[in-house]
Design a protein around this motif. Structure first.
Motif, PDB file in Angstrom:
ATOM      1  N   UNK A  71      43.122  27.590  13.321  1.00  0.00           N
ATOM      2  CA  UNK A  71      41.773  27.037  13.487  1.00  0.00           C
ATOM      3  C   UNK A  71      41.241  26.496  12.181  1.00  0.00           C
TER       4      UNK A  71
ATOM      5  N   UNK B  52      34.477  28.948  19.195  1.00  0.00           N
ATOM      6  CA  UNK B  52      33.120  28.397  19.253  1.00  0.00           C
ATOM      7  C   UNK B  52      32.792  27.555  18.036  1.00  0.00           C
ATOM      8  N   UNK B  53      33.213  28.060  16.904  1.00  0.00           N
ATOM      9  CA  UNK B  53      32.883  27.355  15.672  1.00  0.00           C
ATOM     10  C   UNK B  53      33.422  25.936  15.714  1.00  0.00           C
ATOM     11  N   UNK B 129      38.897  35.508  16.854  1.00  0.00           N
ATOM     12  CA  UNK B 129      39.275  34.733  15.673  1.00  0.00           C
ATOM     13  C   UNK B 129      38.491  33.436  15.573  1.00  0.00           C
ATOM     14  N   UNK B 130      38.005  32.939  16.715  1.00  0.00           N
ATOM     15  CA  UNK B 130      37.311  31.653  16.661  1.00  0.00           C
ATOM     16  C   UNK B 130      35.864  31.781  16.244  1.00  0.00           C
ATOM     17  N   UNK B 131      35.395  33.003  16.064  1.00  0.00           N
ATOM     18  CA  UNK B 131      33.994  33.172  15.706  1.00  0.00           C
ATOM     19  C   UNK B 131      33.798  32.866  14.236  1.00  0.00           C
ATOM     20  N   UNK B 132      32.598  32.483  13.942  1.00  0.00           N
ATOM     21  CA  UNK B 132      32.361  31.949  12.607  1.00  0.00           C
ATOM     22  C   UNK B 132      32.564  33.001  11.534  1.00  0.00           C
ATOM     23  N   UNK B 133      32.292  34.239  11.873  1.00  0.00           N
ATOM     24  CA  UNK B 133      32.401  35.294  10.868  1.00  0.00           C
ATOM     25  C   UNK B 133      33.838  35.427  10.389  1.00  0.00           C
ATOM     26  N   UNK B 134      34.743  35.501  11.364  1.00  0.00           N
ATOM     27  CA  UNK B 134      36.147  35.679  10.985  1.00  0.00           C
ATOM     28  C   UNK B 134      36.684  34.462  10.260  1.00  0.00           C
ATOM     29  N   UNK B 135      36.337  33.295  10.811  1.00  0.00           N
ATOM     30  CA  UNK B 135      36.835  32.075  10.164  1.00  0.00           C
ATOM     31  C   UNK B 135      36.294  31.967   8.755  1.00  0.00           C
TER      32      UNK B 135
ATOM     33  N   UNK D 122      26.597  32.739  19.081  1.00  0.00           N
ATOM     34  CA  UNK D 122      27.008  33.138  17.752  1.00  0.00           C
ATOM     35  C   UNK D 122      26.540  32.150  16.694  1.00  0.00           C
ATOM     36  N   UNK D 123      26.540  30.875  17.051  1.00  0.00           N
ATOM     37  CA  UNK D 123      26.219  29.884  16.027  1.00  0.00           C
ATOM     38  C   UNK D 123      24.988  29.098  16.421  1.00  0.00           C
TER      39      UNK D 123
END
Lengths: 112, 175, 490, 349, 458, 180
Positions: A71, B52-53, B129-135, D122-123
């Motif tokens: 990603x 999502x990010x 993994x796609x959430x902004x925090x992890x990325x 989330x965002x």
């Protein structure tokens, strides 16, 4: 979702992009087709990243962060695409100022 | 067929259809709009994959910034007329056939990927993994060097805009 | 060290020569330099028996497996001597010629000499290749700048031919180096190689094409007459007298001992080409009207004979070649000097436009006749010993067609006599067709040069043993190296 | 109530919420038009509209009715489909933003908590941002499809203005995100309730954000796209009837949403300052209602400020607009960001 | 890493110098001292004395090869600046910006020579490409330059797309972008790897302008301002080659049997097309463009063989080719006429320049005692140590002989023809002596290649 | 040459940085507009409220009658002569026997028109009239759908009859009456 579906989908988009690049003559549309190709790649990368995550989870690694790199790669591709677009459009506009066309078939002065 | 598959199918069809429209539209403005639709469909896919990010960034960067620039340029050049002269029909056909062949070859090459194995499934609607925090965490630890380096890319793009866009003084004198 | 000086003197003086302003000074400087080289070369000749002085080695490009190694063996000695002798003769013989930018002309001449010396001395394949090219480039410039009307395309053809050949040789060299046990370019390692027949076979052709272009041997000779004709005469002298010997030396030192099996296998084929070349060149020579072209074709014939004799692979032939290497060089330089004189005096080289020169220039006529006879190998001239040995060798060749070869090659000799005598008759005797300007006989410098040549011709014709001594040991060792008979017994 | 594996109650709850937010948006937008005219009047020592109903409160209805019943004109040379698409896009993009804004404290019931927010994703703030970046299409498409020089120029102006001002806006936003550490709107509000409003920490950021909000809404002094004295009427020159109404309405909804976002980001959202409302022991629904009211009050204040500015400051020239955006606001926003970063690092030490 | 950071910083400095420094010589001085600094810093890092160390998390590895290669590149750029920097003034008004872009390209170059992840490779290639698009189009008033930029840009982005698709497929197979341990996740059938590898291969072949992906090269090189053509054709090309080799060495070393044949095919086509087409050119600039394709054919040998000799060779080749080409282009940029006839009688009017030019041309042609020979020698050696490739080498050698034809056309024009009527180009003293120094360097490298190669091993 | 002391030289100094931000000026402007929120409204709600006019206000024209309701005008034409805008036209006629209750003098105006679109309400007609037949009232703001409607005929100009329509007469007289 089986990864095959995603491969098929993104290859289809990618091929449409390639066909567009090959058949269209308007420089801007060619450029857009290239953007489409990049997006197909992005989609495939995300799908693969989720596939690797799935594999890691199946291997009992629930807290795995596998696939994050995929990603992030997409993120970098977007970054690069943005920079590329600004330069590319500047070039196209510069060209347009001089010859008042964006048809790539006019690009034959160098042949002589 | 559950809702996810339904969504997947819809988004895929939408994406491919609008991509085709992008390539076949005569008017560049329509092409831009169809491309935006494609981007939205792809963003939809990202959301399905719980990335999502990327979904949001895709919209902000591609639909919100890049395509605006495209539209902008097209409008500035007033390319709404179908300036593209009719191309040789056969050439077009040849292009399409070539593309189709390429697709066929690629798909045929990749069809061996075992779709029955559970590892070969993309995880939908799950995984953080796609959430902004992890990325973000990953981006600013492991990938911090390329992240910083990519600023060079932007600097050069910026200079490019200046170099290519600035009016030449001699040029004005000449006119 | 002697070997090193043989290269260093012309190299250094050649580079220095570019700085000279005056034409006369440049000429004198070049002559002095060539005399110094000659002196060193003669010194080397006296020291040869004592061995080590003639060997020089310094580290260079060791990472490539190469080194700066020079060695003066029999064949090399003969050719070095020839080079050293040839230069003073050429310079003396063409003392009257004037050149634009003379300092560059003589500088390039000396650089070419350094290159040729290097080729004759190198005991390292890479070094050999370097000098091979180094000799070529000055020649190219010499011919292209100071040559005749059609000089540019003609010399360019010559250059491309030679360069392509040498690149093929380079491929072979690299291949061989990769096969050596110690990844070395030294000649010793090359001699120790044991390659399969197939490998030898194609590497043989890689090398042979390069050498054949240089000599030149029949199908690859097309650059030669044009180049000889168009180049300035001094350059032509070096080209035909010395430079073609580079190809022969390549055969002797680098090809046949390294690839004995292939040499044996393909020797027959090569001999056929060479002998066709002899007859072909001689026939064409008969039809020539231009003195330069005539001599050029005669040179092809002579070289062809040497090549064929070499591949006969026996002692007699080899010895003959060794002698002839030197003799042919001397003879042909003599011929060119006279052609040059004629051209300068009469403004033409066309046989049809000349005639009756003997009356105006009797001394020159005498010289010319002697040299011409030497060229067709009349007994008591230097050519005789060499050619005799070569024909002998050819006859004893391990080929089924040895006799046929000898007969056909002999035909070449007869034809040579025809065109040479024809030329003498039409040029020096008979009716004086064109007689312009009061013609004077030889000048002092020309006399000296021609006398020296004639002395050499006669001395070596009467007493060839001095030359045979020089090469005998080498020839025997060489025969051992190229001997493949032990392989048959297995 | 599960169909296709979806919780329909959930859908219903959200549908009601969405419907009410849309209704609210329309309502507020309608009355903002009235307020605008009223305030304009007052500031010019006039009364403002006062004929339709007491104090003119039915004026927006009258205007709406008028727009509805006017003749629809589509220019012959216009690109018909895009001409119709433009106002719709403008309307939709202006409405979508409100999905992520928390309108009040969540209502806690026995069956669970009902957040007064359509999607607490989330965002969240990025969604606002993305929708803002899409918003430009409405103007561009409409302006281009009209096939009129003035419309086109206005559309291009509008696009470049909005794209330019997005940058300082985003940069200012980043500084806020530094202090909060989350993109979720609900958490941004919560952190302000706990630590004080962001406007205290980020005065410069607030100003930048506010100026950019003005520019994004095409409000004076940045209303270049509809500069009537050079462009007749701007990008919606060829529009009439309800399509024009959509454009005009979208602008007011944009104002409303911008005010809501500014309130949420810098003024504590639905947080009531200086008091601990949890200690009052009120019914949860009442508490939610109060917090909603507080938010609306803040929004009203900002709407007033929008109007106030409009009737005070003259329009910028185009080059001044661009200079301000690129040469002043972006550096300032960067400085703001760097200072925030430095302070954060220093505090962490 | 130090050089990378420094060159990025220098790029920014040059950006600012565009409005801080009004005098062009001052800008030039800053740029030249900057590149000297970069070179020094890189040398220090090479001798294990870096100023600062950055943890790149295994995305970049500055091994000896990378550092030596970078040194060569920086040295070439230094010489390029010394020779060609004044000529950039003629291109357009944004003088300082050109330097900034070049410094940014150097960042990309360091990335491409030292990546260990497909991500950094991709970034590096883009950082190289994007400024190049700009430089190509920097002569805005010239239609040819515009066209070249557009063409280059469209083709370049297209190939980037292909490369990315390849990378995506590889990621699917490997589960990582690292080029160092790609065999970790071998659960997928290698079909993904093969497909991905081919796409990456096409893209890289495109970037190094190997035939049949070369069609953009002549037009772009011809259209771009000559000073920048010089930079593109030398430094950039060499760097991308280094990246190409690094990628296939590290990531696809195991698959060598699968791709080797195709590399051979491409090599043959490249050599053939480049050399044969170059013969028919009338403009020296275009000839050099085709010759650069031909030289790329030789450089492909390093990829084909993928052994120690090949790597040493690519290093030498880059140095030799870059130095020589920079010299030639620097002279070309000052010529009034880009045809072969434009060089007529140059030996008469400017003997020193003509002499240096001759050395460069000899080096390009691969005549011994010049760096070009040693470079070609290494390439042939690398290929010959691979079994069964003699035919390839012989073909290459014949093509090299062809190349002599067109290189010597320039020499012929300079030495054997009379000067034309048009005024002879002027060469300032500094330029002449720098050129002579460069020529000396070319010869020095040809005689003592250990000066460079020795650095590789300690 | 300085005419007044109010002349102020224009300050062409380049703005300082702070000035160039306009912050203070913007704030000042905002405060000014804000303060106007609380100022008395300058507008009035017109139909409901009306402003009082000054005594010398010149409104629409009125043709006067005497106390018995006879027209004062003798169609002498002085008003038409005096009118700078040439808005007045008239036609004279002899008074016939039996019309004495209608017209005060032997001559009267059969037709008397004022074009209100031309009229500038200067009041010269009033001054010129020797018979006090025309005066300018306090009424204003005529509105009409057509241009013709602005050409006021005699019927429209005549004041209501003081005997038959007393109230209207009084109203029409307005303040004028009281001033006399």
């Amino acid at each position: 979702m089986p990864i095959n579906y995603y491969i098929l989908l993104s290859l289809a988009l990618f091929t449409i992009g390639i066909v567009g690049v090959l058949t269209r003559r308007n420089a801007i549309i060619i450029f857009m087709c290239i953007e489409l190709m990049l997006n197909a790649v992005n989609l495939l990368l995300v799908a693969f990243s989720k596939m690797h995550l799935n594999a890691a989870i199946l291997a009992n690694d629930a807290a795995s962060t596998a696939g994050t790199d995929g990603q992030l790669f997409v993120f970098f591709i977007m970054v690069v695409a943005a920079a590329e677009v600004s330069v590319g459009l500047a070039i196209i506009v510069m060209m347009y100022r001089n010859i008042h066309s964006v048809d790539v078939n006019f690009l034959n002065r160098l042949k002589h | 067929m559950n809702i996810i598959e339904l969504l997947f199918g819809t988004l895929s069809v939408l994406a491919i259809f609008s991509a085709l429209m992008l390539v076949t539209s005569k008017n560049p403005v329509y092409s831009v709009l169809w491309l935006i639709v494609t981007f939205f469909a792809i963003s939809g896919h990202y959301i399905l994959l719980n990335a999502q990010f990327l979904a949001i960034v895709n919209i902000i960067v591609y639909a919100g910034a890049i395509m605006v620039l495209f539209l902008f340029v097209i409008m500035l050049m007033n390319l709404n007329k179908e300036t593209e002269p009719q191309k040789n029909r056969w050439l077009k056909l040849a292009g399409a056939v070539a593309g189709g062949c390429l697709l066929l070859v690629l798909v045929a090459a990749l069809k061996d990927v075992d779709s029955k194995k559970p590892e070969n499934f993309a995880l939908l609607n799950g995984g953080n993994t796609g959430l902004i925090k992890n990325l973000g965490k990953e981006l600013f630890t492991t990938y911090v060097v390329p992240f910083e380096i990519s600023s060079v890319l932007f600097l050069s793009a910026m200079i490019g805009a200046v170099v290519l866009g600035k009016k030449e003084k001699q040029n004005e004198a000449a006119h | 060290m002697i070997a090193f000086f043989l290269i260093l003197i012309p190299l250094a003086t050649g580079l220095l020569s570019f700085l000279i302003k005056e034409e006369k000074t440049a000429k004198a400087f070049a002559l002095l330099s060539s005399l110094a080289t000659l002196a060193v070369s003669l010194l080397g000749l006296t020291l040869m028996k004592t061995g080590n002085y003639l060997h020089f080695s310094a580290p260079w490009m060791s990472s490539l497996g190469s080194s700066f190694t020079l060695q003066l063996d029999g064949a090399g000695q003969v050719l070095c001597l020839l080079t050293a002798v040839a230069y003073p003769l050429v310079l003396l013989g063409t003392w009257q010629a004037t050149y634009k930018n003379a300092q560059q002309f003589f500088g390039l001449m000396l650089l070419a000499q350094a290159g040729m010396m290097g080729v004759f001395l190198a005991a390292d394949a890479l070094l050999f290749y370097f000098f091979w090219e180094l000799a070529l480039i000055p020649m190219y410039f010499l011919s292209s700048i100071w040559g005749g009307e059609r000089r540019i395309p003609v010399t360019f053809k010559f250059f491309i031919y030679t360069f392509a050949g040498s690149l093929l040789m380079l491929t072979g060299i690299i291949y061989l180096q990769a096969q050596t046990a110690d990844q070395s370019f030294s000649i010793a390692s090359f001699y120790n190689l044991e390659l399969s027949g197939k490998e030898q076979s194609w590497i043989f052709w890689l090398f042979f094409v390069a050498f054949a272009i240089k000599m030149p041997v029949f199908p690859l000779h097309t650059w030669q007459p044009d180049t000889y004709e168009q180049a300035p005469t001094a350059t032509t002298m070096i080209l035909s007298g010395v430079m073609v010997k580079m190809g022969l030396l390549g055969l002797i030192r680098w090809l046949m001992p390294v690839l004995p099996l292939a040499s044996f296998q393909w020797g027959d084929r090569v001999m056929i080409f060479a002998i066709i070349g002899i007859v072909y060149a001689s026939l064409i020579a008969i039809r020539q009207n231009d003195l330069k072209r005539l001599i050029a074709y005669s040179s092809i014939a002579h070289i062809g004979l040497m090549c064929a004799a070499l591949f006969a692979e026996n002692n007699s032939g080899t010895q003959g070649v060794m002698i002839q290497l030197f003799n042919h060089g001397i003879n042909i330089i003599g011929l060119w000097i006279i052609v040059e004189i004629i051209e300068r005096r009469y403004g033409t080289r066309k046989i049809s436009e000349l005639g009756g020169l003997a009356q105006q220039a009797p001394v020159m006529t005498i010289f010319f006749v002697i040299i011409a006879l030497a060229n067709i190998a009349l007994p008591l001239t230097n050519g005789f010993a060499g050619e005799f040995l070569m024909f002998n060798g050819l006859l004893q060749a391990k080929s089924n067609f040895a006799v046929a070869y000898t007969v056909v090659a002999g035909l070449g000799i007869i034809l040579a006599a025809v065109y040479t005598l024809n030329m003498i008759r039409n040029t020096f005797y008979g009716e004086a067709v064109v007689l312009r300007a009061p013609v004077t006989d030889l000048k002092l410098n020309e006399t000296i040069a021609l006398s020296l040549i004639v002395i050499l011709i006669l001395w070596l014709g009467i007493y060839p043993q001095s030359m045979l001594d020089l090469t005998e040991q080498f020839s025997r060792e060489w025969m051992n190296k190229i001997d493949v008979s032990h392989l048959f017994r297995k | 109530m599960y169909l296709l594996a979806i919780d329909l109650w959930f859908i219903l709850e959200k549908a009601i919420l969405i419907a009410s937010i849309i209704g609210l948006s329309f309502f507020i937008a309608m009355y903002t038009t009235l307020a605008e005219r009223k305030v304009a009047g007052w500031m010019q020592d006039r009364h403002g509209p006062n004929r339709a109903g007491p104090f003119g409160i039915f004026q927006p209805l009258a205007d709406g009715g008028k727009l509805f019943f006017k003749e629809e004109i589509i220019p012959l040379a216009a690109n018909r489909s895009l001409f119709l698409l433009g106002p719709g896009l403008a309307m939709i993009t202006s409405l979508v933003t409100s999905t992520v804004i928390p309108w009040g404290a969540p209502v806690v019931t026995a069956n669970g908590t009902i957040p007064l927010q359509v999607a607490d994703v989330d965002m969240g703030i990025l969604i606002v941002f993305s929708v803002v970046s899409i918003g430009v299409y409405g103007i561009m498409i409409g302006g281009w499809a009209s096939n009129n020089k003035f419309s086109l120029i206005a559309a291009i102006r509008g696009a470049s203005q909005m794209v330019s001002y997005e940058l300082p806006m985003g940069l200012a936003l980043i500084a806020v995100l530094f202090t909060t550490g989350s993109l979720k709107m609900s958490e941004i509000v919560a952190s302000q309730a706990a630590n004080g409003w962001h406007v205290i920490y980020q005065p410069l950021g607030f100003i930048i954000f506010f100026i950019c909000a003005l520019a994004e809404c095409n409000r004076t002094p940045f209303d270049l796209p509809e500069a009537e004295n050079e462009l007749n009427f701007g990008y919606h020159q060829e529009y009439s009837s309800m399509k024009l109404g959509f454009y005009l309405f979208a602008e007011y909804i944009n104002m409303f949403v911008s005010s809501a976002v500014i309130s949420t980001l810098y003024f504590g959202g639905y947080d009531i300052p200086f008091v601990n409302e949890a200690a009052w022991g009120l019914q949860p629904w009442l508490l939610s209602a109060i917090s909603f009211g507080v938010l609306m009050a803040k929004i009203a204040f900002f709407l007033f400020v929008f109007i106030w500015i409009r009737w005070t400051i003259p329009r910028f020239r185009y080059d001044q607009l661009m200079n301000l955006g690129w040469k002043k606001l972006i550096p300032l926003a960067l400085v703001n960001m760097i200072i925030t970063m430095a302070v954060m690092l220093w505090l962490k030490k | 890493m130090n050089a990378l950071i420094l060159s990025a910083v220098l790029g920014v400095i040059m950006m600012f110098s565009s409005f801080l420094l009004k005098q062009k010589p001052a800008v030039r001085a800053v740029a030249i001292s900057g590149i000297v600094l970069v070179l020094l810093v890189n040398l220090l890092e090479m001798t294990s004395q870096p100023f600062l160390t950055v943890d790149t998390r295994g995305l970049l590895v500055f091994d000896h090869f990378a550092l030596v290669f970078n040194t060569v590149i920086f040295a070439a750029v230094l010489l390029y600046f010394l020779l060609s920097a004044p000529d950039m003034e003629k291109v357009g008004g944004s003088y300082a910006e050109y330097f900034a872009l070049i410094f940014f390209i150097l960042c990309g170059v360091t990335l491409v020579t030292s990546f260990t992840s497909l991500l950094t490779l991709f970034l590096g290639i883009e950082i190289i490409s994007i400024p190049l698009y700009i430089l190509t189009g920097s002569d805005k008033r010239n239609l040819k330059s515009n066209e070249a930029a557009l063409k280059y840009f469209l083709m370049g982005s297209f190939s980037t797309g292909l490369m990315l698709m390849g990378i995506a497929l590889l990621y699917g197979a490997w589960g990582t972008f690292s080029t160092e341990a790609p065999a970790l996740l071998a659960s997928m059938p290698p079909v993904l790897v093969v497909a991905g590898m081919s796409l990456v291969f096409f893209a890289m072949a495109f970037k190094v302008s190997a035939a049949p992906f070369h069609f953009w090269t002549p037009d772009v090189y011809d259209g771009a301002p000559t000073v920048f053509t010089s930079f593109m054709a030398t430094v950039v090309k060499g760097a991308v080659f280094a990246g190409f080799i690094r990628l296939f060495d590290h990531a696809f070393g195991a698959q060598q049997p699968q791709w080797q044949f195709w590399v051979a095919v491409i090599t043959v086509v490249t050599l053939f097309v480049g050399n044969i087409t170059a013969v028919f050119q009338q403009s020296v600039k275009r000839m050099l463009a085709y010759s650069s394709i031909a030289q790329a054919g030789f450089m492909l040998f390093a990829l084909y063989a993928m052994n120690a000799a090949g790597k040493e060779g690519i290093l030498l080749y880059t140095a030799a080719y870059s130095f020589a080409s920079i010299g030639i282009f620097a002279v070309l940029a000052r010529m009034n006429d880009y045809t072969f006839d434009g060089f007529n009688g140059l030996a008469r009017t400017a003997p020193l320049v003509a002499g240096a030019l001759t050395v460069f041309l000899l080096s390009l042609a691969g005549i011994p005692l010049t760096a070009g020979f040693i470079a070609k020698f290494y390439m042939l050696k690398a290929a010959l140590t691979t079994p069964g490739s003699t035919w390839l080498v012989i073909f290459a050698v014949l093509m090299a002989a062809v190349s002599v034809y067109y290189y010597f056309r320039v020499i012929r024009a300079m030495y054997f023809r009379e000067p034309g009527e048009s005024p002879a180009p002027v060469f300032p003293g500094f330029f002449k002596w720098t050129l002579a120094l460069l020529a000396l360097l070319v010869i020095l490298l040809g005689v003592f290649p250990e000066l460079l190669l020795g650095r590789l091993y300690f | 040459m300085q005419l007044t002391n109010r002349a102020k030289p224009v300050d062409r100094q380049p703005m300082t940085f702070l000035e160039s931000l306009y912050l203070w000026n913007i704030l000042k402007g905002m405060l000014i507009t804000f303060s106007h929120l609380f100022k008395r409204k300058a507008t009035i709600k017109y139909p409901e409220q009306k402003r009082s006019f000054s005594k010398v206000f010149r409104g629409l024209h009125v043709l006067n009658r005497d106390a018995e309701g006879r027209e004062n005008c003798t169609a002498c034409g002085l008003c038409a002569v005096a009118c700078p805008a040439e808005a007045i036209t008239m036609e004279a006629a002899e008074r016939l026997p039996g019309e004495e209750h209608l017209y005060r003098e032997e001559k009267y105006a059969v037709k008397y028109e004022i074009n209100m679109l031309r009229c500038i309400f200067c009041g010269l007609c009033e001054e010129a009239c020797p018979k006090d037949a025309i005066y300018l009232s306090q009424t204003f703001a005529p509105a009409n759908y057509g241009r013709k409607g602005f050409i006021y005929s005699k019927d429209e100009l005549l004041i209501p009859h003081p005997v038959n329509d007393k109230e209207a007469y009084q109203k029409a007289l307005g303040e004028k009456a009281s001033s006399n």
